[in-house]
Design an enzyme around this catalytic site. Structure first.
Site, mmCIF file in Angstrom:
data_model
loop_
_atom_site.group_PDB
_atom_site.id
_atom_site.type_symbol
_atom_site.label_atom_id
_atom_site.label_comp_id
_atom_site.label_asym_id
_atom_site.label_seq_id
_atom_site.Cartn_x
_atom_site.Cartn_y
_atom_site.Cartn_z
ATOM 1 N N THR A 39 54.116 -116.304 -68.662
ATOM 2 C CA THR A 39 53.549 -116.584 -68.726
ATOM 3 C C THR A 39 52.940 -117.436 -70.100
ATOM 4 O OG1 THR A 39 51.982 -115.426 -69.668
ATOM 5 C CG2 THR A 39 52.373 -114.890 -67.129
ATOM 6 N N ASN A 41 50.855 -119.638 -71.506
ATOM 7 C CA ASN A 41 49.657 -119.414 -72.286
ATOM 8 C C ASN A 41 48.928 -120.560 -72.793
ATOM 9 O OD1 ASN A 41 51.288 -117.485 -72.703
ATOM 10 N ND2 ASN A 41 49.639 -116.146 -74.281
ATOM 11 N N GLU A 116 46.437 -117.040 -69.570
ATOM 12 C CA GLU A 116 47.526 -117.097 -69.043
ATOM 13 C C GLU A 116 48.287 -117.744 -67.994
ATOM 14 O OE1 GLU A 116 49.919 -113.773 -69.913
ATOM 15 O OE2 GLU A 116 48.642 -113.030 -70.923
HETATM 16 P P1 ADP Z 1 54.247 -116.497 -74.732
HETATM 17 O O1 ADP Z 1 54.000 -115.006 -74.609
HETATM 18 O O2 ADP Z 1 54.586 -117.546 -75.504
HETATM 19 O O3 ADP Z 1 53.421 -117.369 -73.579
HETATM 20 P P2 ADP Z 1 56.050 -115.733 -72.718
HETATM 21 O O4 ADP Z 1 57.124 -114.839 -72.123
HETATM 22 O O5 ADP Z 1 54.810 -115.442 -71.910
HETATM 23 O O6 ADP Z 1 55.649 -116.091 -73.077
HETATM 24 O O7 ADP Z 1 57.033 -116.991 -72.051
HETATM 25 C C1 ADP Z 1 56.302 -118.687 -71.689
HETATM 26 C C2 ADP Z 1 56.590 -120.257 -71.511
HETATM 27 O O8 ADP Z 1 57.948 -119.550 -70.927
HETATM 28 C C3 ADP Z 1 55.947 -120.209 -70.694
HETATM 29 O O9 ADP Z 1 55.316 -120.507 -72.984
HETATM 30 C C4 ADP Z 1 56.464 -121.883 -70.737
HETATM 31 O O10 ADP Z 1 57.078 -122.865 -71.833
HETATM 32 C C5 ADP Z 1 57.652 -121.470 -70.512
HETATM 33 N N1 ADP Z 1 57.853 -120.918 -68.590
HETATM 34 C C6 ADP Z 1 59.304 -121.272 -67.994
HETATM 35 N N2 ADP Z 1 58.866 -120.263 -66.884
HETATM 36 C C7 ADP Z 1 57.956 -120.057 -67.015
HETATM 37 C C8 ADP Z 1 56.993 -120.383 -65.150
HETATM 38 N N3 ADP Z 1 57.312 -120.329 -64.041
HETATM 39 N N4 ADP Z 1 55.539 -119.991 -65.331
HETATM 40 C C9 ADP Z 1 55.110 -120.567 -66.984
HETATM 41 N N5 ADP Z 1 55.394 -120.803 -68.012
HETATM 42 C C10 ADP Z 1 57.288 -120.702 -67.373
HETATM 43 N N1 RBF Z 2 47.695 -107.503 -67.754
HETATM 44 C C1 RBF Z 2 47.348 -106.122 -67.820
HETATM 45 O O1 RBF Z 2 47.281 -105.872 -68.903
HETATM 46 N N2 RBF Z 2 46.297 -105.625 -66.371
HETATM 47 C C2 RBF Z 2 47.132 -106.581 -65.169
HETATM 48 O O2 RBF Z 2 46.122 -106.028 -64.845
HETATM 49 C C3 RBF Z 2 47.751 -107.559 -65.105
HETATM 50 N N3 RBF Z 2 47.334 -108.343 -64.705
HETATM 51 C C4 RBF Z 2 48.391 -109.875 -64.528
HETATM 52 C C5 RBF Z 2 48.181 -110.254 -63.235
HETATM 53 C C6 RBF Z 2 48.575 -111.725 -63.464
HETATM 54 C C7 RBF Z 2 49.276 -112.397 -61.933
HETATM 55 C C8 RBF Z 2 49.271 -112.250 -64.379
HETATM 56 C C9 RBF Z 2 50.258 -113.432 -64.848
HETATM 57 C C10 RBF Z 2 49.460 -111.466 -65.656
HETATM 58 C C11 RBF Z 2 48.699 -110.050 -65.533
HETATM 59 N N4 RBF Z 2 48.642 -109.609 -66.881
HETATM 60 C C12 RBF Z 2 47.372 -108.004 -66.693
HETATM 61 C C13 RBF Z 2 48.843 -109.830 -68.380
HETATM 62 C C14 RBF Z 2 50.084 -109.509 -68.667
HETATM 63 O O3 RBF Z 2 50.180 -108.476 -69.399
HETATM 64 C C15 RBF Z 2 50.786 -110.421 -69.500
HETATM 65 O O4 RBF Z 2 51.155 -111.885 -69.446
HETATM 66 C C16 RBF Z 2 52.267 -109.852 -70.533
HETATM 67 O O5 RBF Z 2 51.406 -109.756 -71.466
HETATM 68 C C17 RBF Z 2 52.363 -111.545 -71.273
HETATM 69 O O6 RBF Z 2 51.654 -112.037 -72.372
HETATM 70 MG MG MG Z 3 52.690 -116.195 -71.884
#
Ligand code: ADP
Ligand code: RBF
Ligand code: MG
Length: 179
Positions: A39, A41, A116
Site C-alpha cells: 500500500t 501510504n 493507504e
Molecule cells: P509501507 O508501510 O512503507 O507503505 P508497504 O509494504 O505497504 O510499505 O509497501 C509500500 C510501497 O510499495 C509503496 O509505497 C509503493 O512504493 C510500493 N508498491 C509497489 N506496488 C504497489 C501497489 N500495487 N500499490 C501500492 N504500492 C505499491
Molecule cells: N487493516 C485492518 O486492521 N483491518 C481491515 O479491515 C483492513 N482492511 C484493509 C482493506 C484494504 C483494501 C487495504 C489495502 C488494507 C486494509 N487494512 C486493514 C490495512 C492493512 O492492515 C495494512 O495495509 C497493512 O498493515 C500494511 O500497512
Molecule cells: Mg503501505
C-alpha cells in the site's frame, strides 16, 4: 461478487468524489512483507480525516517528482530509498484503479491513523516520494479486526474485486478522465 453490507450506488454521491494530490510516504513496511499487498501510504489530512474509518475505492495517477534520491531511516531502523518515482514508466503512469484503507488497522493495533492506497497494477519497483493524485468515489466497509492474517488478506482481496466491479461501470469510469 459483493457483500450484503456493501451499498453500490448507481453513481458517486456526496461527499464523493474527493479529489486530492499527495505524496507517497513510508509506513511500517508490512503491506508487502506480511500481507503480500503493498500500500502506498499518504499523509492524513482534514478531508480524509473527516471520512469515517474504513475501506474506499477510486482512481489514482502517479507522477514522478524531479528530486534527488534520499535515504530515510524508518522507526525500526530500516533505510528506505525515496527515489520519488524515477523508475515509473509506461502503464505505471496511467490512471489506475485503487482501494484505500483509512484508519487504525485494528489487526495491527496501530497508534496512528493511516491512509493507504493499494493500486491494482503490477509495479516493477517501489515509488516512495512520487506524487499521487486520486479521487475517492465510494465506501465499501468499516475496518475490522481479524483472528488470522489469512482472513484479513481474504477480505482485502474481496474489497479489490468489489472495487474493480464498481469502477467498471460507466458512471464511475468517467472519473478516470478527471485526474
Ligand atoms: P509501507 O508501510 O512503507 O507503505 P508497504 O509494504 O505497504 O510499505 O509497501 C509500500 C510501497 O510499495 C509503496 O509505497 C509503493 O512504493 C510500493 N508498491 C509497489 N506496488 C504497489 C501497489 N500495487 N500499490 C501500492 N504500492 C505499491
Ligand atoms: N487493516 C485492518 O486492521 N483491518 C481491515 O479491515 C483492513 N482492511 C484493509 C482493506 C484494504 C483494501 C487495504 C489495502 C488494507 C486494509 N487494512 C486493514 C490495512 C492493512 O492492515 C495494512 O495495509 C497493512 O498493515 C500494511 O500497512
Ligand atoms: Mg503501505
Amino acid at each position: 461478487m459483493t457483500r450484503p453490507e456493501t451499498v453500490i450506488l448507481p453513481a458517486p454521491e456526496a461527499p464523493f468524489p474527493i479529489t486530492q494530490k499527495s505524496v507517497v510516504i513510508s509506513g511500517f513496511g508490512r503491506g508487502s512483507s506480511e500481507l503480500g499487498i503493498p500500500t502506498a501510504n499518504i499523509p492524513i489530512n482534514d478531508d480524509l480525516n473527516q471520512l469515517e474509518t474504513g475501506i474506499y475505492y477510486g482512481w489514482c495517477k502517479l507522477t514522478p517528482c524531479t528530486k534527488d534520491d534520499e535515504c530515510k531511516t524508518r522507526n525500526d531502523g530500516n533505510e528506505i530509498l525515496f527515489d520519488h518515482g524515477k523508475k515509473l514508466a509506461g502503464s505505471d503512469l496511467q490512471v489506475l484503479p485503487m482501494v484505500m484503507s483509512i484508519g487504525w488497522n485494528p489487526f495491527y493495533d496501530n497508534k496512528e491513523k493511516a491512509a493507504e492506497v493499494h493500486i491494482m497494477h503490477k509495479f516493477a519497483d517501489n515509488f516512495y516520494g512520487a506524487e499521487i493524485a486520486f479521487n475517492v468515489l465510494g465506501y465499501i466497509r468499516p475496518e475490522l479486526n481479524y483472528t488470522t492474517k489469512e482472513a484479513l488478506i481474504e477480505d482485502i482481496n474481496l474489497d479489490i474485486k468489489i472495487a474493480l466491479e464498481i469502477l467498471d461501470k460507466d458512471s464511475y469510469k468517467t472519473y478516470k478522465d478527471k485526474l
